[in-house]
Write an enzyme that holds these catalytic residues in place. Structure first.
Site, PDB file in Angstrom:
ATOM      1  N   HIS A   1     -10.256   1.123   1.761  1.00 37.26           N
ATOM      2  CA  HIS A   1      -9.782   2.431   2.242  1.00 37.26           C
ATOM      3  C   HIS A   1     -10.945   3.388   2.488  1.00 37.26           C
ATOM      4  O   HIS A   1     -10.889   4.217   3.397  1.00 37.26           O
ATOM      5  CB  HIS A   1      -8.824   3.077   1.231  1.00 37.26           C
ATOM      6  CG  HIS A   1      -7.411   2.632   1.353  1.00 37.26           C
ATOM      7  ND1 HIS A   1      -6.673   2.751   2.505  1.00 37.26           N
ATOM      8  CD2 HIS A   1      -6.585   2.065   0.438  1.00 37.26           C
ATOM      9  CE1 HIS A   1      -5.447   2.282   2.303  1.00 37.26           C
ATOM     10  NE2 HIS A   1      -5.371   1.858   1.064  1.00 37.26           N
TER      11      HIS A   1
ATOM     12  N   HIS B   1      -9.201  -3.695  -2.266  1.00 39.98           N
ATOM     13  CA  HIS B   1      -8.212  -2.981  -1.442  1.00 39.98           C
ATOM     14  C   HIS B   1      -8.566  -1.493  -1.362  1.00 39.98           C
ATOM     15  O   HIS B   1      -8.585  -0.909  -0.282  1.00 39.98           O
ATOM     16  CB  HIS B   1      -6.822  -3.197  -2.056  1.00 39.98           C
ATOM     17  CG  HIS B   1      -5.712  -2.490  -1.354  1.00 39.98           C
ATOM     18  ND1 HIS B   1      -4.703  -3.159  -0.705  1.00 39.98           N
ATOM     19  CD2 HIS B   1      -5.421  -1.167  -1.211  1.00 39.98           C
ATOM     20  CE1 HIS B   1      -3.850  -2.280  -0.178  1.00 39.98           C
ATOM     21  NE2 HIS B   1      -4.264  -1.061  -0.484  1.00 39.98           N
ATOM     22  N   GLU B   2      -8.852  -0.876  -2.524  1.00 38.42           N
ATOM     23  CA  GLU B   2      -9.144   0.561  -2.549  1.00 38.42           C
ATOM     24  C   GLU B   2     -10.490   0.881  -1.900  1.00 38.42           C
ATOM     25  O   GLU B   2     -10.621   1.873  -1.181  1.00 38.42           O
ATOM     26  CB  GLU B   2      -9.081   1.114  -3.977  1.00 38.42           C
ATOM     27  CG  GLU B   2      -7.735   0.946  -4.667  1.00 38.42           C
ATOM     28  CD  GLU B   2      -6.533   1.409  -3.849  1.00 38.42           C
ATOM     29  OE1 GLU B   2      -6.667   2.353  -3.029  1.00 38.42           O
ATOM     30  OE2 GLU B   2      -5.456   0.822  -4.013  1.00 38.42           O
TER      31      GLU B   2
ATOM     32  N   CYS C   1       0.848  -1.186   0.000  1.00 30.48           N
ATOM     33  CA  CYS C   1       0.000   0.000   0.000  1.00 30.48           C
ATOM     34  C   CYS C   1       0.885   1.238   0.000  1.00 30.48           C
ATOM     35  O   CYS C   1       1.904   1.270   0.694  1.00 30.48           O
ATOM     36  CB  CYS C   1      -0.882  -0.032   1.247  1.00 30.48           C
ATOM     37  SG  CYS C   1      -1.987   1.368   1.429  1.00 30.48           S
TER      38      CYS C   1
END
Length: 184
Positions: free
Chosen positions: A157, A153-154, A110
């Protein structure tokens, strides 16, 4: 232009907040931010530009990583067939996913994490994402393999979740039952 110093690092409180929805139609400021995010990801993958501007290569970026707590992501990644998945999306949301899981055998990294975090990160093998493009088009994207992992993953966030939150702390390299390993 976004540079590495604009990317906040783990420990910063914005990375643990749930991001706000972007009002539609988006403001000029939100459009400019999302445009600069996709430009960062694309430029960071160009060796000459990455070196010139001291950019750490990345395949995805979420607005909270630049201290903007809004639901925006930028992704620029190729799958195993070299098909390009390049998206800058407002308010992306996973609307369905497979039961089957997968994980990257190399683990995940990341731009907001300056250390190696060993371990397998379980993800859904296939997902469907809805969102709005920079051009204002509502899109539905079906993903599998590496693009599916990057989107998850994004989107994590946007919900204040870091990739290492998914790793089994006691046994980070435990083979995940019913999960297909992915080399890239």
């Amino acid at each position: 232009m976004i540079k590495m110093e604009d990317i906040i690092r783990e420990g910063h409180p914005t990375l643990r907040k749930v991001a706000e929805e972007v009002a539609m139609p988006p403001s000029k400021e939100d459009i400019n931010i999302l445009q600069s995010m996709i430009e960062y990801v694309q430029m960071s993958q160009d060796e000459e530009l990455a070196e010139k501007y001291d950019l750490r290569p990345g395949i995805g970026l979420a607005a909270p990583q630049i201290n903007v707590s809004k639901k925006m992501i930028a992704i620029h990644v190729h799958d195993v067939n070299d098909t390009l998945f390049s998206y800058a999306l407002f308010n992306p949301k996973i609307v369905s996913h497979s039961v089957e899981k997968t994980y990257l055998t190399t683990g995940e990294g990341c731009l907001s994490v300056d250390r190696e975090v060993p371990g397998y990160v379980p993800r859904y093998a296939r997902i469907t994402v809805k969102g709005t493009t920079l051009e204002g088009e509502n899109v539905t994207i079906r993903l599998k393999g590496l693009p599916s992992i990057v989107f998850q993953h994004e989107i994590d966030h946007l919900n204040g979740i870091m990739f290492y939150d998914h790793i089994n702390e006691k046994e980070p390299f435990t083979l995940l039952e019913e999960a297909t390993p992915l080399d890239r």
